[in-house]
Motif scaffolding. Structure first.
Motif, short mmCIF file in Angstrom:
data_model
loop_
_atom_site.label_atom_id
_atom_site.label_comp_id
_atom_site.label_asym_id
_atom_site.label_seq_id
_atom_site.Cartn_x
_atom_site.Cartn_y
_atom_site.Cartn_z
N LEU A 192 -0.85 -2.17 -30.81
CA LEU A 192 -0.71 -0.85 -30.19
C LEU A 192 -1.79 0.10 -30.66
CD1 LEU A 192 0.78 1.26 -28.50
CD2 LEU A 192 2.31 1.63 -30.45
N PHE A 193 -2.04 0.14 -31.98
CA PHE A 193 -3.07 1.04 -32.50
C PHE A 193 -4.44 0.66 -31.93
CE2 PHE A 193 -0.99 2.49 -36.77
CZ PHE A 193 0.11 2.95 -36.06
N MET A 194 -4.70 -0.64 -31.82
CA MET A 194 -5.97 -1.08 -31.27
C MET A 194 -6.10 -0.66 -29.81
SD MET A 194 -7.56 -4.96 -31.14
CE MET A 194 -7.39 -5.14 -32.90
N ALA A 195 -5.01 -0.78 -29.05
CA ALA A 195 -5.04 -0.38 -27.65
C ALA A 195 -5.29 1.12 -27.51
CB ALA A 195 -3.73 -0.75 -26.97
N LEU B 295 -8.45 1.97 -25.29
CA LEU B 295 -8.20 2.62 -23.99
C LEU B 295 -8.24 4.13 -24.08
CD1 LEU B 295 -5.26 0.34 -22.76
CD2 LEU B 295 -7.69 0.17 -22.17
N ASP B 296 -8.51 4.64 -25.28
CA ASP B 296 -8.54 6.09 -25.50
C ASP B 296 -7.25 6.73 -24.98
OD1 ASP B 296 -9.51 8.50 -26.38
OD2 ASP B 296 -10.73 8.88 -24.60
N ILE B 297 -6.12 6.16 -25.39
CA ILE B 297 -4.82 6.69 -24.96
C ILE B 297 -4.59 8.03 -25.63
CG2 ILE B 297 -2.34 6.25 -24.89
CD1 ILE B 297 -2.96 3.26 -24.98
N THR B 298 -4.26 9.03 -24.84
CA THR B 298 -4.16 10.40 -25.34
C THR B 298 -2.79 10.66 -25.96
OG1 THR B 298 -3.26 11.32 -23.30
CG2 THR B 298 -5.68 11.13 -23.46
N PRO B 299 -2.68 11.70 -26.80
CA PRO B 299 -1.37 12.07 -27.33
C PRO B 299 -0.35 12.35 -26.22
CG PRO B 299 -3.08 13.15 -28.61
CD PRO B 299 -3.77 12.49 -27.46
N ASP B 300 -0.79 12.99 -25.13
CA ASP B 300 0.13 13.24 -24.01
C ASP B 300 0.69 11.94 -23.46
OD1 ASP B 300 -0.26 15.94 -24.27
OD2 ASP B 300 -1.47 16.17 -22.46
N GLU B 301 -0.18 10.94 -23.32
CA GLU B 301 0.26 9.65 -22.79
C GLU B 301 1.19 8.95 -23.78
OE1 GLU B 301 -3.49 8.47 -19.92
OE2 GLU B 301 -3.68 8.19 -22.09
N ILE B 302 0.90 9.06 -25.06
CA ILE B 302 1.77 8.46 -26.08
C ILE B 302 3.16 9.06 -26.01
CG2 ILE B 302 2.24 8.32 -28.56
CD1 ILE B 302 0.19 6.31 -27.72
N TRP B 303 3.26 10.38 -25.96
CA TRP B 303 4.58 11.01 -25.96
C TRP B 303 5.29 10.84 -24.63
CZ3 TRP B 303 6.69 11.34 -30.29
CH2 TRP B 303 5.94 11.58 -31.43
N SER B 304 4.54 10.67 -23.56
CA SER B 304 5.16 10.32 -22.30
C SER B 304 5.83 8.95 -22.41
CB SER B 304 4.11 10.31 -21.18
OG SER B 304 4.68 9.90 -19.96
N GLY B 305 5.14 8.03 -23.11
CA GLY B 305 5.72 6.71 -23.32
C GLY B 305 6.95 6.75 -24.21
N VAL B 306 6.92 7.56 -25.25
CA VAL B 306 8.09 7.70 -26.13
C VAL B 306 9.28 8.25 -25.34
CG1 VAL B 306 9.02 8.93 -28.12
CG2 VAL B 306 6.73 7.90 -28.25
N ASN B 307 9.01 9.27 -24.53
CA ASN B 307 10.08 9.85 -23.71
C ASN B 307 10.63 8.82 -22.73
OD1 ASN B 307 9.72 12.30 -24.99
ND2 ASN B 307 8.38 13.13 -23.41
#
Length: 311
Positions: free
Chosen positions: A41-44, A48-60
């Motif tokens: 996950l950290f490598m991805a 993929l330059d996953i943003t904090p907004d995208e991370i928290w969208s995934g958590v939600n």
């Protein structure tokens, strides 16, 4: 692109600490798995330059997935359950074990505790004006073609609305409607007298369909019937067949279709003598071949959380 930090000493120390890898306590296997999944996950995130907004969208999203109780449904829809079947197929091939009725996914809607009958079970408890009578029958044999007496055949499927008993949001079905279990006779025969099912779709407002919508995918399954089959000195079979002619047979969102698991549907008469709701009925012959134990063990048993009820 944001800074690449994955290969830093700080991140690798963080991964080791988060999984408590080599920490001297805890479950070593779980630590290994968590470390690997976090690492990927950290490598991805970096790649993929996953943003904090995208991370928290995934958590939600994961919170909603849990609230909706759809994790097992999503596992089928994302191909995880199919992937496990592919791995088990490959393991069988590697030890020279080929043949037998093909496995396919269990899905999330099994309920333990259905009443067990001898050879024949009438499982259509509730009337359903939109479903015609159906008889499912066949023989359970070993790899040599010998009938297996006393094999337990469990069967479950949806009604004409695409709902399963115990999971029906309308509350309209009786317990164990369209669910049953039989012990085969000396000739290995079994039979279920039931009603023709239809396919179903994911709950339209649920977490699974929400993700599928974002992926541009549908969440529908063809009409199908599930089976567990167990017998002494044989491996448990988890499988299902599709109803021939369903337009979604080869477009199943859960990837469960296999060519050998689409038996022909035959129309017959004489249903009233069988206690069916009409004289004309459909019949499906589904013969089942079980495979032997591997080094004395059943390596097809999958332990997962399943619903149970008393008949």
């Amino acid at each position: 692109m944001s800074a690449q930090v994955f290969d830093s000493k700080e991140v690798h120390s963080l991964l080791m600490a988060a999984a408590n890898l080599n920490g001297g306590s805890g479950n070593a296997r779980l630590q290994q798995i968590v470390h690997r999944l976090l690492r990927d996950l950290f490598m991805a995130i970096d790649d993929l330059d996953i943003t904090p907004d995208e991370i928290w969208s995934g958590v939600n999203y994961l919170n909603k997935l849990g609230q909706d109780g759809e994790a097992a449904l999503l596992a089928a829809g994302l191909g995880l359950e199919k992937y496990l079947d592919i791995r088990m197929d490959a393991e069988d091939k590697a030890v020279g074990l080929e043949g037998g009725t093909p496995r396919t996914i269990e899905g999330p809607l099994y309920v333990a505790g259905a009443p067990v009958r001898e050879v024949v079970s009438a499982i259509a408890i509730d009337p359903d004006e939109d479903a015609g009578p159906l008889v499912i029958h066949g023989t359970v044999t070993d790899m040599a073609g010998k009938p297996l007496a006393g094999a337990l055949v469990e069967c479950w499927h949806a009604n004409s609305k695409g709902f399963y008993s115990h999971f029906d949001p309308t509350g309209a079905q009786s317990d164990f409607n369209l669910r049953g279990a039989v012990r085969t006779g000396a000739d290995g025969r079994y039979e279920f007298r039931t009603l023709m099912p239809v396919g179903y779709g994911c709950p339209p407002h649920g977490a699974t369909q929400q993700l599928l919508d974002r992926l541009g995918r549908h969440g529908n399954r063809p009409a199908h019937v599930h089976f567990f089959v167990t017998a002494e000195n044989s491996r448990k079979l988890t499988t299902q067949f599709n109803i021939e002619g369903d337009p979604l047979t080869w477009d199943d969102f859960a990837y469960a279709t296999r060519e050998e698991l689409v038996p022909p549907v035959v129309e017959k008469t004489g249903g009233t003598t069988l206690g069916l709701k009409g004289d004309t009925y459909k019949t499906i012959e589904f013969n089942i071949t079980l495979t032997p134990l591997v080094q004395g063990k059943d390596n097809q048993i999958v332990n997962r959380l399943r619903k149970a009820a008393a008949a």
